[in-house]
Write a protein that holds these residues in place. Structure first.
Motif, PDB file in Angstrom:
ATOM      1  N   ARG A  20     -14.813 -10.089  -3.325  1.00 20.08           N
ATOM      2  CA  ARG A  20     -13.952 -10.654  -2.271  1.00 20.08           C
ATOM      3  C   ARG A  20     -12.580 -11.009  -2.834  1.00 20.08           C
ATOM      4  O   ARG A  20     -11.551 -10.753  -2.213  1.00 20.08           O
ATOM      5  N   PHE A  21     -12.563 -11.595  -4.028  1.00 20.82           N
ATOM      6  CA  PHE A  21     -11.298 -11.939  -4.679  1.00 20.82           C
ATOM      7  C   PHE A  21     -10.455 -10.689  -4.915  1.00 20.82           C
ATOM      8  O   PHE A  21      -9.260 -10.660  -4.635  1.00 20.82           O
ATOM      9  N   LEU A  22     -11.092  -9.649  -5.428  1.00 22.70           N
ATOM     10  CA  LEU A  22     -10.389  -8.403  -5.721  1.00 22.70           C
ATOM     11  C   LEU A  22      -9.840  -7.771  -4.451  1.00 22.70           C
ATOM     12  O   LEU A  22      -8.664  -7.381  -4.393  1.00 22.70           O
ATOM     13  N   VAL A  23     -10.659  -7.672  -3.416  1.00 21.31           N
ATOM     14  CA  VAL A  23     -10.222  -7.068  -2.156  1.00 21.31           C
ATOM     15  C   VAL A  23      -9.089  -7.888  -1.540  1.00 21.31           C
ATOM     16  O   VAL A  23      -8.088  -7.346  -1.075  1.00 21.31           O
ATOM     17  N   SER A  24      -9.243  -9.196  -1.543  1.00 23.71           N
ATOM     18  CA  SER A  24      -8.202 -10.068  -0.994  1.00 23.71           C
ATOM     19  C   SER A  24      -6.897  -9.883  -1.769  1.00 23.71           C
ATOM     20  O   SER A  24      -5.821  -9.794  -1.182  1.00 23.71           O
ATOM     21  N   GLY A  25      -6.998  -9.829  -3.077  1.00 21.18           N
ATOM     22  CA  GLY A  25      -5.811  -9.626  -3.902  1.00 21.18           C
ATOM     23  C   GLY A  25      -5.140  -8.296  -3.636  1.00 21.18           C
ATOM     24  O   GLY A  25      -3.912  -8.204  -3.580  1.00 21.18           O
ATOM     25  N   LEU A  26      -5.945  -7.250  -3.454  1.00 24.25           N
ATOM     26  CA  LEU A  26      -5.381  -5.938  -3.135  1.00 24.25           C
ATOM     27  C   LEU A  26      -4.683  -5.960  -1.779  1.00 24.25           C
ATOM     28  O   LEU A  26      -3.600  -5.395  -1.620  1.00 24.25           O
ATOM     29  N   GLN A  27      -5.300  -6.628  -0.805  1.00 21.22           N
ATOM     30  CA  GLN A  27      -4.693  -6.708   0.530  1.00 21.22           C
ATOM     31  C   GLN A  27      -3.378  -7.481   0.504  1.00 21.22           C
ATOM     32  O   GLN A  27      -2.481  -7.217   1.286  1.00 21.22           O
ATOM     33  N   GLN A  28      -3.275  -8.456  -0.390  1.00 18.80           N
ATOM     34  CA  GLN A  28      -2.067  -9.279  -0.475  1.00 18.80           C
ATOM     35  C   GLN A  28      -1.043  -8.720  -1.457  1.00 18.80           C
ATOM     36  O   GLN A  28       0.009  -9.311  -1.657  1.00 18.80           O
ATOM     37  N   GLY A  29      -1.366  -7.589  -2.086  1.00 19.70           N
ATOM     38  CA  GLY A  29      -0.433  -6.969  -3.008  1.00 19.70           C
ATOM     39  C   GLY A  29      -0.333  -7.666  -4.356  1.00 19.70           C
ATOM     40  O   GLY A  29       0.687  -7.575  -5.040  1.00 19.70           O
ATOM     41  N   MET A  30      -1.403  -8.370  -4.756  1.00 14.23           N
ATOM     42  CA  MET A  30      -1.372  -9.126  -6.009  1.00 14.23           C
ATOM     43  C   MET A  30      -1.502  -8.244  -7.245  1.00 14.23           C
ATOM     44  O   MET A  30      -1.112  -8.650  -8.326  1.00 14.23           O
ATOM     45  N   PHE A  31      -2.071  -7.069  -7.100  1.00 16.68           N
ATOM     46  CA  PHE A  31      -2.336  -6.218  -8.266  1.00 16.68           C
ATOM     47  C   PHE A  31      -1.410  -5.009  -8.224  1.00 16.68           C
ATOM     48  O   PHE A  31      -1.824  -3.883  -7.959  1.00 16.68           O
ATOM     49  N   HIS A  32      -0.145  -5.239  -8.489  1.00 17.90           N
ATOM     50  CA  HIS A  32       0.858  -4.178  -8.384  1.00 17.90           C
ATOM     51  C   HIS A  32       0.597  -3.017  -9.335  1.00 17.90           C
ATOM     52  O   HIS A  32       0.938  -1.882  -9.037  1.00 17.90           O
ATOM     53  N   GLU A  33       0.021  -3.304 -10.486  1.00 15.53           N
ATOM     54  CA  GLU A  33      -0.171  -2.254 -11.478  1.00 15.53           C
ATOM     55  C   GLU A  33      -1.417  -1.414 -11.204  1.00 15.53           C
ATOM     56  O   GLU A  33      -1.591  -0.359 -11.792  1.00 15.53           O
ATOM     57  N   LEU A  34      -2.289  -1.825 -10.302  1.00 22.66           N
ATOM     58  CA  LEU A  34      -3.537  -1.107 -10.080  1.00 22.66           C
ATOM     59  C   LEU A  34      -3.326   0.346  -9.643  1.00 22.66           C
ATOM     60  O   LEU A  34      -3.967   1.239 -10.201  1.00 22.66           O
ATOM     61  N   PRO A  35      -2.457   0.646  -8.674  1.00 19.46           N
ATOM     62  CA  PRO A  35      -2.273   2.064  -8.313  1.00 19.46           C
ATOM     63  C   PRO A  35      -1.795   2.922  -9.476  1.00 19.46           C
ATOM     64  O   PRO A  35      -2.258   4.045  -9.655  1.00 19.46           O
ATOM     65  N   SER A  36      -0.905   2.411 -10.315  1.00 20.12           N
ATOM     66  CA  SER A  36      -0.436   3.220 -11.442  1.00 20.12           C
ATOM     67  C   SER A  36      -1.539   3.383 -12.481  1.00 20.12           C
ATOM     68  O   SER A  36      -1.633   4.430 -13.120  1.00 20.12           O
TER      69      SER A  36
END
Length: 92
Positions: A20-36
């Motif tokens: 839930r934390f990870l999904v919420s963070g992704l939805q809020q744009g917290m993990f900018h480096e994840l797509p790269s």
């Protein structure tokens, strides 16, 4: 044996909370480096797969004609086409 999180064994509830934390963070744009990171990992998988296919194809080629008498060209070409297709299809 369960994996640990913060020094404690991970439970189903703990895993759900982490997801839930990870999904919420992704939805809020917290993990900018994840797509790269994902793109870099995907490119690495592609490179390794292509190298594996090339190596496998090379090992098959080494077995194509091991007799004292050469095989006919049409048999060589048929084997070559079959093994190239097998190596390509394996990594698609």
């Amino acid at each position: 044996r369960a994996r640990t999180s913060n020094g404690l064994a991970m439970t189903g509830g703990g895993l759900a909370s982490s997801l839930r934390f990870l999904v919420s963070g992704l939805q809020q744009g917290m993990f900018h480096e994840l797509p790269s990171l994902w793109n870099a990992w995907a490119l690495q998988v592609v490179a390794v797969s292509l190298n594996d296919a090339d190596s496998w194809f090379g090992s098959l080629l080494a077995k194509i004609d091991t007799k004292d008498q050469p095989i006919p060209v049409n048999v060589y070409n048929d084997r070559l086409d079959e093994w190239r297709e097998n190596a390509t299809n394996f990594y698609l």
